[in-house]
Design a protein around this motif. Sequence first.
Motif, PDB file in Angstrom:
ATOM      1  N   VAL A 296       0.837  -1.207   0.000  1.00  0.00           N
ATOM      2  CA  VAL A 296       0.000   0.000   0.000  1.00  0.00           C
ATOM      3  C   VAL A 296       0.868   1.252   0.000  1.00  0.00           C
ATOM      4  CG1 VAL A 296      -1.629   1.342   1.379  1.00  0.00           C
ATOM      5  CG2 VAL A 296      -1.986  -1.109   1.067  1.00  0.00           C
ATOM      6  N   GLN A 297       1.930   1.240   0.802  1.00  0.00           N
ATOM      7  CA  GLN A 297       2.813   2.397   0.869  1.00  0.00           C
ATOM      8  C   GLN A 297       3.532   2.637  -0.458  1.00  0.00           C
ATOM      9  OE1 GLN A 297       5.468   2.084   4.197  1.00  0.00           O
ATOM     10  NE2 GLN A 297       3.820   1.968   5.709  1.00  0.00           N
ATOM     11  N   LEU A 298       3.859   1.562  -1.163  1.00  0.00           N
ATOM     12  CA  LEU A 298       4.533   1.712  -2.448  1.00  0.00           C
ATOM     13  C   LEU A 298       3.579   2.184  -3.544  1.00  0.00           C
ATOM     14  CD1 LEU A 298       6.793  -1.483  -2.444  1.00  0.00           C
ATOM     15  CD2 LEU A 298       7.544   0.886  -2.164  1.00  0.00           C
ATOM     16  N   ILE A 299       2.338   1.737  -3.459  1.00  0.00           N
ATOM     17  CA  ILE A 299       1.370   2.062  -4.507  1.00  0.00           C
ATOM     18  C   ILE A 299       0.771   3.452  -4.317  1.00  0.00           C
ATOM     19  CG2 ILE A 299      -0.902   1.427  -5.434  1.00  0.00           C
ATOM     20  CD1 ILE A 299      -0.179  -1.478  -4.988  1.00  0.00           C
ATOM     21  N   THR A 300       0.659   3.911  -3.071  1.00  0.00           N
ATOM     22  CA  THR A 300      -0.014   5.192  -2.794  1.00  0.00           C
ATOM     23  C   THR A 300       0.542   6.362  -3.591  1.00  0.00           C
ATOM     24  OG1 THR A 300      -0.627   4.453  -0.577  1.00  0.00           O
ATOM     25  CG2 THR A 300      -0.614   6.833  -0.982  1.00  0.00           C
ATOM     26  N   PRO A 301       1.876   6.560  -3.684  1.00  0.00           N
ATOM     27  CA  PRO A 301       2.377   7.690  -4.482  1.00  0.00           C
ATOM     28  C   PRO A 301       1.974   7.608  -5.955  1.00  0.00           C
ATOM     29  CG  PRO A 301       4.089   6.850  -3.046  1.00  0.00           C
ATOM     30  CD  PRO A 301       2.963   5.877  -2.989  1.00  0.00           C
ATOM     31  N   PHE A 302       1.978   6.385  -6.510  1.00  0.00           N
ATOM     32  CA  PHE A 302       1.595   6.227  -7.906  1.00  0.00           C
ATOM     33  C   PHE A 302       0.112   6.533  -8.110  1.00  0.00           C
ATOM     34  CE2 PHE A 302       5.350   3.555  -7.411  1.00  0.00           C
ATOM     35  CZ  PHE A 302       6.135   3.998  -8.474  1.00  0.00           C
ATOM     36  N   LYS A 303      -0.721   6.141  -7.133  1.00  0.00           N
ATOM     37  CA  LYS A 303      -2.145   6.458  -7.221  1.00  0.00           C
ATOM     38  C   LYS A 303      -2.364   7.970  -7.171  1.00  0.00           C
ATOM     39  CE  LYS A 303      -5.079   4.078  -4.854  1.00  0.00           C
ATOM     40  NZ  LYS A 303      -5.753   3.410  -3.703  1.00  0.00           N
TER      41      LYS A 303
END
Length: 354
Positions: free
Chosen positions: A339-346
């Motif tokens: 989740v932490q890795l995907i959040t910036p991309f989202k």
Amino acid sequence: MAAAEIRIFLQTLFLVSSSLSFCFSIRNSIPNGFPKFLFLLPFFFLFLYLPLQFQTLHLQGLFGFFIGWLASFKLLLFAFGKGPLSSPAASSSLRRFLAIGSLPIEIPQDTNPSDPNPILPHTYFIKLGLLILTFVAVYFRTYLHPNLYLIAFCFLIYFLLEILIGGAAAFVKATLGVELLPYFDEPYLSASLQDFWGKRWNLMASRILRLAVYDPCRKLTIGIVGKKPSAIVAMTATFAVSGLMHELIYFYMGRVAPTWEVTCFFLLHGVSLSAEMAMKSAVGGRFRVPRIVSTGFTWWFVMTTSSWLFFPQFFRLKPEVRMFEEHAALWAFVKNVTVQLITPFKFLLQFHMK
């Protein structure tokens, strides 16, 4: 807990690899024997200590077996110019020395590179599926008869070792391009205790114990008690040391004082194996039990003595509860990191769409 265990895991890998690298660098500088033994003794105690850092059952058992037991014994043998670390295959390169020292593997002296075995055996994925099934069976233990649960847990340990060691061996084969000696040889097909302990189960540990315990004891006692009695004494000592090392692994996993049940289990099997070999020698091949009968009796004896002496101490550690708790914690950690890795991309995607 997961983040802390990963940090300890990485620190332990660094300590083990740096220690083995140093041992590799002095392999020809100090003569084999007592001087090298004294020089390597601190590393031996370090390897015994390292598994105590972990808090999870999986890593306690894994590093207790790989490093606390096998790697420390390999270092002792290396001090006297024996064992896997003293072979030409290990001393030829640092990468091989590190792999052989830290993993339960051994490179045979004579290999045929023109006819290599596959990276993973054909039965690997079958056993992986069976491992998953045994995990499910253990999870639903309340629906199983106690004897079926015990059988399921025996196979869980076997398949888990097969998958872990098979995976490690596959990694070494792929990276170093070498063949390895087998670790298991279908132990469920054992037709005798001699077949089970000597030819099929935990072959790496058997080879290590033969060099470290059996051969020296046989050499020391053969001139005192004679050829056959010395073999019995050496075999008993070998099983006793194996029992003590299993007690140590249980201590790694539970941090509780040993009850010596496991040591009694191995002593019982050592005495039984000696009796079996004496009986075979007395019969001299004149009478053979049908294989299906001998295999059934062997497994009955192994399972009965395991339920009596080997597993009670292990089950007091509540391994099935701790395993599933650790799996849940690992899944939560992976989910959180994802989740932490995907959040910036989202966020970037939403900003771009605006």
